[in-house]
Design a protein around this motif. Sequence first.
Motif, PDB file in Angstrom:
ATOM      1  N   GLU A 116      36.175  39.583  50.877  1.00 31.04           N
ATOM      2  CA  GLU A 116      36.471  41.008  50.752  1.00 31.04           C
ATOM      3  C   GLU A 116      37.607  41.246  49.771  1.00 31.04           C
ATOM      4  O   GLU A 116      37.588  42.204  48.995  1.00 31.04           O
ATOM      5  CB  GLU A 116      36.828  41.586  52.122  1.00 31.04           C
ATOM      6  N   ALA A 117      38.621  40.361  49.781  1.00 29.88           N
ATOM      7  CA  ALA A 117      39.723  40.489  48.826  1.00 29.88           C
ATOM      8  C   ALA A 117      39.220  40.349  47.393  1.00 29.88           C
ATOM      9  O   ALA A 117      39.690  41.051  46.481  1.00 29.88           O
ATOM     10  CB  ALA A 117      40.796  39.444  49.120  1.00 29.88           C
ATOM     11  N   LYS A 118      38.261  39.462  47.161  1.00 29.10           N
ATOM     12  CA  LYS A 118      37.680  39.295  45.830  1.00 29.10           C
ATOM     13  C   LYS A 118      36.833  40.508  45.440  1.00 29.10           C
ATOM     14  O   LYS A 118      36.790  40.903  44.277  1.00 29.10           O
ATOM     15  CB  LYS A 118      36.806  38.034  45.789  1.00 29.10           C
ATOM     16  N   ARG A 119      36.149  41.088  46.407  1.00 31.12           N
ATOM     17  CA  ARG A 119      35.198  42.158  46.119  1.00 31.12           C
ATOM     18  C   ARG A 119      35.876  43.454  45.712  1.00 31.12           C
ATOM     19  O   ARG A 119      35.370  44.189  44.850  1.00 31.12           O
ATOM     20  CB  ARG A 119      34.325  42.420  47.353  1.00 31.12           C
ATOM     21  N   ASP A 120      37.036  43.767  46.289  1.00 34.29           N
ATOM     22  CA  ASP A 120      37.623  45.096  46.129  1.00 34.29           C
ATOM     23  C   ASP A 120      39.131  44.987  45.921  1.00 34.29           C
ATOM     24  O   ASP A 120      39.905  44.882  46.868  1.00 34.29           O
ATOM     25  CB  ASP A 120      37.312  45.927  47.375  1.00 34.29           C
ATOM     26  N   GLY A 121      39.551  45.005  44.661  1.00 34.67           N
ATOM     27  CA  GLY A 121      40.975  44.913  44.356  1.00 34.67           C
ATOM     28  C   GLY A 121      41.767  46.081  44.894  1.00 34.67           C
ATOM     29  O   GLY A 121      42.908  45.921  45.349  1.00 34.67           O
ATOM     30  N   ARG A 122      41.180  47.258  44.864  1.00 36.90           N
ATOM     31  CA  ARG A 122      41.880  48.448  45.350  1.00 36.90           C
ATOM     32  C   ARG A 122      42.158  48.328  46.850  1.00 36.90           C
ATOM     33  O   ARG A 122      43.262  48.629  47.322  1.00 36.90           O
ATOM     34  CB  ARG A 122      41.045  49.688  45.041  1.00 36.90           C
ATOM     35  N   ALA A 123      41.163  47.866  47.614  1.00 38.16           N
ATOM     36  CA  ALA A 123      41.361  47.683  49.052  1.00 38.16           C
ATOM     37  C   ALA A 123      42.386  46.588  49.332  1.00 38.16           C
ATOM     38  O   ALA A 123      43.161  46.688  50.296  1.00 38.16           O
ATOM     39  CB  ALA A 123      40.030  47.345  49.716  1.00 38.16           C
ATOM     40  N   THR A 124      42.406  45.553  48.490  1.00 36.09           N
ATOM     41  CA  THR A 124      43.378  44.478  48.667  1.00 36.09           C
ATOM     42  C   THR A 124      44.794  44.988  48.463  1.00 36.09           C
ATOM     43  O   THR A 124      45.704  44.679  49.246  1.00 36.09           O
ATOM     44  CB  THR A 124      43.079  43.328  47.692  1.00 36.09           C
TER      45      THR A 124
END
Length: 418
Positions: free
Chosen positions: A338-346
């Motif tokens: 998930e961290a790889k998929r969405d930088g904004r969410a990270t």
Amino acid sequence: MNFTNGSRRALLGGAALAAATAAMPERSARAQGREPDRPKLRLGIITDLSGPYADLSRPAEACARQALEDFGVSARGWDVDVLVADHQHKTDVAAATARRWFDQDGVDALVDVSTSATALAINGMAREKNKVFLATEPGTSELTGTSCSPNTIHWVWDTAMLARSLGSALLAQGQDSWFFLGADYAFGHQMARDTAAVVQAKGGRVAGSVFHPFPGTSDFSSFLLRAQSSRAKVLGICNAGADLINTVKQAREFGLDRSMKIVGMLTYDTVIHGLGLETAQGMQIAASYYWDLNDRTRAWQARVHPKTPNLYPNMGTAGIYSAVLHYLKVAADMGVAEAKRDGRATVARMKAMPTDDDCFGAGTIRDDGRKMHPAYILEAKTPAESRHSWDLLKTVAVVPPEEAFRPMSEGGCPLVRG
């Protein structure tokens, strides 16, 4: 976690890209023989490896590696690559590197980016590609102002912090008239503007300013003569690294120190080491990290020292350790995929989780992306006070985070509500 230190390869791309970047060195610390189901992350460090800030930036990879070790990526069964490239102080080179890393090489987060102009370019690209940008060495406070991004955290310091902390400390000592000599690019101009605003707000006077070409200036005599003729009490030098060392040495040769307080607005301990205490003694600086602040910083320096024995990490490169460690904690919390998929969410999760590490202690990250921690007013020791070649500074004052950094309401960041 596997590293192949010193391996280099030319940047790839079309003819135009090759023309811009063919001479640029890049190092890749790559893991080999991976199992297909192991969590994988890629970090990219874009910095100055050959210009006036090279000595400031050379511990960058060592600090990133220390974060991986302290977090225990091997014990967790993670594979983490670290790529390192030289931006050559060229915005197009930095942007081309970042774009290729994002589009072709699978980089998940960029760290460092050691000048303001290159950082602003990367800031927009990270947002476009929805990647993470952890800005540890650039100074422009625009990264948390009108150019703030949901994909960026500004980690260590900025021009507003230096101006508010060091400028206020000197004004309190009666140093109330200033002349600024700076590098002619984004950092130099903003550093002078931010400090001038502090000086004038507290009743001081700005006698003038002058900016030298960057990079490439080695003779600062004409700029120093203009400063001397201003009759200001303070020479506020708004450049850094080798340029700052040369400016201070030439200022002393001209005798400016007999009539003006010479202040490097961005003075790393690396610079104090380069100047030598015979020249630097008594200089005051503002910093958010120094290796000898407390037991935690001393213990961390002992751990990282074998990786960078000749250059102690400064606040910028220690910031790489701090930022990478917090990023890894968040990736573990939300899941690597998930961290790889969405930088904004990270980045949003990084803001939500309190920070804590041996370099900066406990801290937080504001909605505008500003990492919050104390600032320290440090003074260069006399040669007689120093125990060894990197025993350079002593603490004069501690500035709380809310006093050191610009209030969020004053930055103009569009991410901030109300």
